[in-house]
Design a protein around this motif. Structure first.
Motif, PDB file in Angstrom:
ATOM      1  N   VAL A   1       0.825  -1.213   0.000  1.00  0.00           N
ATOM      2  CA  VAL A   1       0.000   0.000   0.000  1.00  0.00           C
ATOM      3  C   VAL A   1       0.857   1.260   0.000  1.00  0.00           C
ATOM      4  CG1 VAL A   1      -1.715   1.298   1.339  1.00  0.00           C
ATOM      5  CG2 VAL A   1      -1.944  -1.165   1.075  1.00  0.00           C
ATOM      6  N   GLY A   2       2.090   1.152   0.472  1.00  0.00           N
ATOM      7  CA  GLY A   2       2.969   2.317   0.500  1.00  0.00           C
ATOM      8  C   GLY A   2       3.624   2.587   1.833  1.00  0.00           C
ATOM      9  N   VAL A   3       3.270   1.814   2.862  1.00  0.00           N
ATOM     10  CA  VAL A   3       3.900   1.984   4.167  1.00  0.00           C
ATOM     11  C   VAL A   3       5.307   1.391   4.110  1.00  0.00           C
ATOM     12  CG1 VAL A   3       3.736   1.462   6.636  1.00  0.00           C
ATOM     13  CG2 VAL A   3       1.655   1.863   5.294  1.00  0.00           C
ATOM     14  N   PRO A   4       6.332   2.115   4.568  1.00  0.00           N
ATOM     15  CA  PRO A   4       7.703   1.590   4.525  1.00  0.00           C
ATOM     16  C   PRO A   4       7.809   0.253   5.249  1.00  0.00           C
ATOM     17  CG  PRO A   4       7.718   3.917   5.070  1.00  0.00           C
ATOM     18  CD  PRO A   4       6.284   3.486   5.109  1.00  0.00           C
ATOM     19  N   SER A   5       8.636  -0.627   4.713  1.00  0.00           N
ATOM     20  CA  SER A   5       8.825  -1.934   5.336  1.00  0.00           C
ATOM     21  C   SER A   5       9.591  -1.799   6.642  1.00  0.00           C
ATOM     22  CB  SER A   5       9.581  -2.864   4.380  1.00  0.00           C
ATOM     23  OG  SER A   5      10.853  -2.316   4.066  1.00  0.00           O
ATOM     24  N   GLY A   6       9.560  -2.858   7.428  1.00  0.00           N
ATOM     25  CA  GLY A   6      10.234  -2.829   8.721  1.00  0.00           C
ATOM     26  C   GLY A   6       9.273  -2.435   9.829  1.00  0.00           C
ATOM     27  N   ASN A   7       9.781  -1.641  10.768  1.00  0.00           N
ATOM     28  CA  ASN A   7       8.967  -1.263  11.930  1.00  0.00           C
ATOM     29  C   ASN A   7       7.723  -0.450  11.582  1.00  0.00           C
ATOM     30  OD1 ASN A   7      10.390  -2.603  13.941  1.00  0.00           O
ATOM     31  ND2 ASN A   7      11.847  -0.937  14.202  1.00  0.00           N
ATOM     32  N   PRO A   8       7.753   0.478  10.582  1.00  0.00           N
ATOM     33  CA  PRO A   8       6.514   1.203  10.258  1.00  0.00           C
ATOM     34  C   PRO A   8       5.369   0.284   9.842  1.00  0.00           C
ATOM     35  CG  PRO A   8       8.402   2.363   9.352  1.00  0.00           C
ATOM     36  CD  PRO A   8       8.916   1.059   9.863  1.00  0.00           C
TER      37      PRO A   8
END
Length: 335
Positions: free
Chosen positions: A186-193
């Protein structure tokens, strides 16, 4: 004093005719706040909650200006580590010093006070966001179910039962890989976000049935009341009845239940971090700090005790505020 001697005005004041005395009337909310202020335990807990919220707001700002430093690794020097990465802090109580008031993190030498303060921020962001999602979803569906009745009420009731049947923790673990990948697309940065968004959405998705059941029961008792019938007779649509007539009467139980659910989400976030699903280090949350401290529970008990104490304070403070609100908003309390 005869009632006929009392004269009221639009400002909530009552004047005793012929005496010049004026008695000020109070709204239900003012009466509730008066009862709450008399409860010293709840007021102390409320002060702690306000302090926690201020910490959650100010910690990222203090990190940005350089006052807090939760991420920098210090593996040498007095008051830090004995000998590099993987060792335990020097000195008593986990390396407490003027430079590090609560000591340092074993293995990295990061300042523990900075990490705990920023951990409060991230834990509160996750918990408050999940609580808001649960409140909005549960309140809307509870009002619709209770007011509409019939087949809508039946199917929503069975849907709530279905959600309650799923074990939340197991679903969080089982769905994490797939849903985090979708959130990343969807566009949310990978990892903790993306992991944080996933935890918030899932906790909110499994947390709303409690609100829905409470709200449904209250709406069932209010949908035939005079003020609702008056709104219907004036031609008010359902949206106006839901949010103008019914919702203002539902805030007390919503506030009370949210003060009980929010600290439960703090504990849930800690458990998820321990299971490897929550926010991962080096980004600090109370959950992953406590998870890491388990490995040093014998070598550095202070490191284990401090994040556990922080979680306990949050849970206790919000629970006491919830109990105080429940007593203050109940006009029968103390009679």
């Amino acid at each position: 004093m005869p009632i006929s001697d009392l004269k009221s005005d639009e400002g909530g004041l009552v004047e005793v005719q012929g005496s010049g005395k004026v008695i000020e009337g109070k709204s239900p909310m003012q009466l509730a706040m008066t009862r709450l202020r008399k409860d010293r335990t709840s007021m102390i807990a409320l002060a702690v909650v306000i302090i926690l919220l201020l910490i959650a707001i100010l910690a990222p700002i203090l990190d940005w200006v350089g006052i807090l430093d939760p991420l920098s690794i210090h593996n040498s020097g007095p008051g830090n580590l004995v000998s590099g990465i993987g060792s335990v802090p020097t000195g008593p109580l986990g390396g407490i010093s003027w430079q590090h008031p609560l000591g340092v993190e074993p293995g990295t030498g990061r300042d523990l006070l900075s990490r705990l303060l920023e951990g409060v921020t991230w834990s509160m962001i996750i918990s408050i966001s999940a609580t808001i999602i649960a409140i909005v979803t549960g309140t809307v569906l509870g009002i619709i179910s209770g007011f509409t009745g019939g087949k809508v009420d039946f199917f929503l009731g069975r849907f709530i039962d279905l959600i309650l049947c799923f074990p939340q923790t197991l679903m969080l673990l089982a769905l994490s890989g797939t849903f985090i990948a979708w959130i990343t697309l969807v566009g949310v940065p990978s990892g903790n976000p993306s992991t944080g968004v996933y935890v918030i959405l899932i906790m909110g998705a499994f947390g709303w049935p409690g609100y829905a059941r409470i709200i449904r029961g209250l709406v069932l008792s209010m949908r035939n009341r005079e003020f609702v019938e008056a709104a219907r007779s004036l031609g008010s649509n359902r949206r106006r009845i839901y949010f103008t007539e019914l919702l203002p009467n539902l805030w007390p139980p919503i506030l009370i239940y949210s003060t009980l659910q929010l600290p439960a989400y703090v504990s849930t976030e800690a458990a998820l971090s321990y299971l490897g699903v929550g926010i991962q280090a080096p980004t600090p949350t109370l959950g992953n700090i406590l998870t890491d401290s388990v490995n040093y529970s014998q070598a550095d008990p202070t490191y284990f005790f401090l994040p556990a104490l922080a979680i306990a304070i949050i849970v206790l403070a919000f629970n006491l505020v919830g109990d105080g609100l429940g007593d203050a908003l109940d006009p029968r309390h103390g009679r």
